[in-house]
Design an enzyme around this catalytic site. Structure first.
Site, PDB file in Angstrom:
ATOM      1  N   TYR A  56       0.825  -1.199   0.000  1.00 53.97           N
ATOM      2  CA  TYR A  56       0.000   0.000   0.000  1.00 53.97           C
ATOM      3  C   TYR A  56       0.865   1.258   0.000  1.00 53.97           C
ATOM      4  O   TYR A  56       1.385   1.692   1.021  1.00 53.97           O
ATOM      5  CB  TYR A  56      -0.927   0.015   1.216  1.00 53.97           C
ATOM      6  CG  TYR A  56      -1.844  -1.184   1.341  1.00 53.97           C
ATOM      7  CD1 TYR A  56      -2.249  -1.909   0.214  1.00 53.97           C
ATOM      8  CD2 TYR A  56      -2.321  -1.591   2.585  1.00 53.97           C
ATOM      9  CE1 TYR A  56      -3.083  -3.013   0.331  1.00 53.97           C
ATOM     10  CE2 TYR A  56      -3.168  -2.696   2.702  1.00 53.97           C
ATOM     11  CZ  TYR A  56      -3.538  -3.400   1.577  1.00 53.97           C
ATOM     12  OH  TYR A  56      -4.366  -4.481   1.694  1.00 53.97           O
ATOM     13  N   HIS A 140       0.096 -12.100   1.447  1.00 54.45           N
ATOM     14  CA  HIS A 140      -0.655 -11.133   0.652  1.00 54.45           C
ATOM     15  C   HIS A 140      -0.739 -11.578  -0.807  1.00 54.45           C
ATOM     16  O   HIS A 140       0.268 -11.629  -1.514  1.00 54.45           O
ATOM     17  CB  HIS A 140       0.031  -9.763   0.732  1.00 54.45           C
ATOM     18  CG  HIS A 140      -0.869  -8.624   0.380  1.00 54.45           C
ATOM     19  ND1 HIS A 140      -0.433  -7.311   0.326  1.00 54.45           N
ATOM     20  CD2 HIS A 140      -2.198  -8.567   0.090  1.00 54.45           C
ATOM     21  CE1 HIS A 140      -1.440  -6.523   0.017  1.00 54.45           C
ATOM     22  NE2 HIS A 140      -2.521  -7.267  -0.136  1.00 54.45           N
TER      23      HIS A 140
END
Length: 337
Positions: A56, A140
């Site tokens: 992110y 992830h």
């Protein structure tokens, strides 16, 4: 805010979680003051679970979240981050990241689910956040990396969990089938399920949710607005569904669900937040929140009364699957876990 424990661990999550992807400049620039104010508003609303990742904003989300939480009592909140994308120097920068975040691309992501990659990623995350530990670590998006993720990354995380370094481990993905495999075949405690158990998509009922119930493991629901289509009282053409322009048929279906919500004295976004809790395996809904105004709105939507009869009507009208649990069914099944 009510808290629910990740089964077989000591980690408890508030009903709502703060998704920090957007304060990493997802799709647009977010001022640091707005990001800090959003975290402060989440704290004031009783939210104590915060989720971030190196992906992110190429570490920006982790840095901003860590700074915003720095003066809070460490024992009073839970932070999750993720492994699988190492941030390394970018030898060929073009100026701006090309994966949806408005940040400089001095770094780039490199897939790595090896044991060494996991340990390095965690060390880097702790440095960026300034935290002494992570409460939850997810693999992830290991969609194309099952073997290494299952054989190397998850055992490395399990070792750290068993040593007390991490409280809980799991995986976070936009698909449900592989998450079910992680629950069945690895030491995962919890999975973060994005977009696959919502008012418009209940495909998780075919795999990961039955797995969680059978194994007594936990699920965190993310992406409950399906990229925005369920975020407004009246869906409209041009809104997004799973990061793309929503097809007209889905817009019409969302509008029909909104009509039923209105007939029950509630709203579509409030129902979208409440819906995942009908399943006993889901212990938290995590929402991306960019500003303090968005935090306050989502907290109000969470508090809005959504009657159990709504789910019955949606099932009767074929707007959600017939095997969706109502709140009453979920409470009964939760007692059986």
């Amino acid at each position: 805010m009510h808290q629910r424990k990740i089964h077989h661990t000591s980690v408890s999550l508030t009903d709502l979680g703060f998704g920090a992807s957007v304060i990493g400049n997802l799709y647009q620039v977010t001022a640091v003051e707005d990001a800090t104010a959003a975290v402060e508003a989440a704290w004031e609303a009783g939210i104590r679970y915060f989720d971030t990742a190196p992906h992110y904003g190429l570490g920006l989300s982790e840095r901003r979240l860590g700074a915003a939480l720095r003066d809070r009592p460490r024992g009073e909140y839970v932070v999750s981050s993720k492994v699988g994308r190492l941030l390394v120097p970018n030898d060929q920068p073009r100026g701006v990241d090309d994966e949806g975040f408005v940040v400089r691309d001095d770094l780039r992501r490199r897939w790595d689910f090896s044991r060494d990659g996991v340990l390095r990623s965690l060390e880097d995350t702790l440095e960026r956040t300034g935290l002494d530990r992570l409460d939850i670590v997810y693999l992830h998006d290991p969609d194309d990396h099952w073997q290494q993720a299952a054989d190397e990354a998850m055992p490395a995380l399990a070792e750290l969990r068993d040593q007390g370094v991490i409280g809980a481990i799991g995986a976070g993905m936009n698909q449900s089938a592989m998450l079910a495999r992680f629950l069945h075949e690895t030491a995962a405690d919890v999975v973060m399920l994005a977009g696959r158990y919502t008012l418009l998509d209940q495909s998780a009922l075919d795999d990961v949710l039955p797995a969680a119930r059978a194994l007594g493991k936990s699920v965190v629901a993310a992406g409950v607005f399906n990229s925005g289509l369920l975020s407004r009282d009246r869906p409209a053409e041009g809104m997004k569904y799973d990061y793309q322009d929503a097809p007209p048929a889905l817009v019409a279906r969302a509008q029909a669900i909104a009509d039923v919500c209105a007939a029950h004295g509630t709203t579509l976004p409030a129902a979208a937040i409440a819906f995942p809790y009908t399943h006993p395996g889901i212990i938290n809904v995590t929402l991306g929140m960019r500003t303090s105004e968005q935090v306050r709105r989502n907290a109000e939507l969470h508090d809005q009364h959504v009657p159990d009869a709504l789910w019955d009507d949606l099932r009767a009208q074929g707007l959600i699957r017939s095997d969706v649990l109502t709140g009453r069914d979920g409470e009964r099944d939760a007692r059986c876990l």
